[in-house]
Design a protein around this motif. Sequence first.
Motif, short mmCIF file in Angstrom:
data_model
loop_
_atom_site.label_atom_id
_atom_site.label_comp_id
_atom_site.label_asym_id
_atom_site.label_seq_id
_atom_site.Cartn_x
_atom_site.Cartn_y
_atom_site.Cartn_z
N VAL A 104 38.27 -6.29 13.47
CA VAL A 104 38.37 -7.41 14.40
C VAL A 104 39.19 -8.49 13.70
N VAL A 105 40.03 -9.18 14.47
CA VAL A 105 40.79 -10.31 13.94
C VAL A 105 40.17 -11.58 14.52
N TRP A 117 38.97 -8.69 9.66
CA TRP A 117 37.65 -8.29 9.16
C TRP A 117 37.47 -6.80 9.38
N SER A 118 36.69 -6.18 8.52
CA SER A 118 36.35 -4.77 8.68
C SER A 118 34.89 -4.59 8.28
N VAL A 146 36.04 -9.42 4.66
CA VAL A 146 37.42 -9.83 4.92
C VAL A 146 38.31 -8.83 4.21
N VAL A 147 39.26 -8.24 4.93
CA VAL A 147 40.17 -7.29 4.31
C VAL A 147 40.96 -8.01 3.22
N TYR A 179 31.94 -13.46 18.43
CA TYR A 179 31.76 -13.44 16.99
C TYR A 179 30.49 -12.72 16.61
N PRO A 180 30.44 -12.16 15.42
CA PRO A 180 29.19 -11.56 14.96
C PRO A 180 28.06 -12.58 15.02
#
Length: 142
Positions: free
Chosen positions: A84-85, A91-92, A101-102, A128-129
């Motif tokens: 998700v951006v 983010w992954s 965060v990648v 958002y989460p």
Amino acid sequence: MREPEDLIADGSGGWLLADDGAGLVFHVAASGAVSSFSAGSTEPLTLLLDGSTLYIGGDDGIWSMDWPGGSPTALDSRAGLGFVVVDGVLWSANASEDLFVVGGGSLRGGASVQYTSTEAHPRSSGVYPKRFCPSPTTTELH
């Protein structure tokens, strides 16, 4: 195609398909023509197209490439099993790192991750989460 894992729209009426059995990403054009290209990952499992950037994740890491026509560039050696951006930040998630965060920190063990966004964020939109607290310039997970 051997073991298709993820299917996304290509933005032009076609489809992109991650195939971990073949170790490739397949492109099905709107015309029906099928082509394939290197994913970076030897077992691509998930895809995200964000503007003209294609993100590819697998158990062996995360790559990005310009879409169409780019070549994969490694971004992170951690497994990327979903993307998700948010506020311009990728983010992954995976079972060993939780949400991360990648190229950056992880939320493993309830840690807090903070980053500074490079984009303005409209507070009135987005999903958002659960523990995600957005602000226009700095976002912190706690």
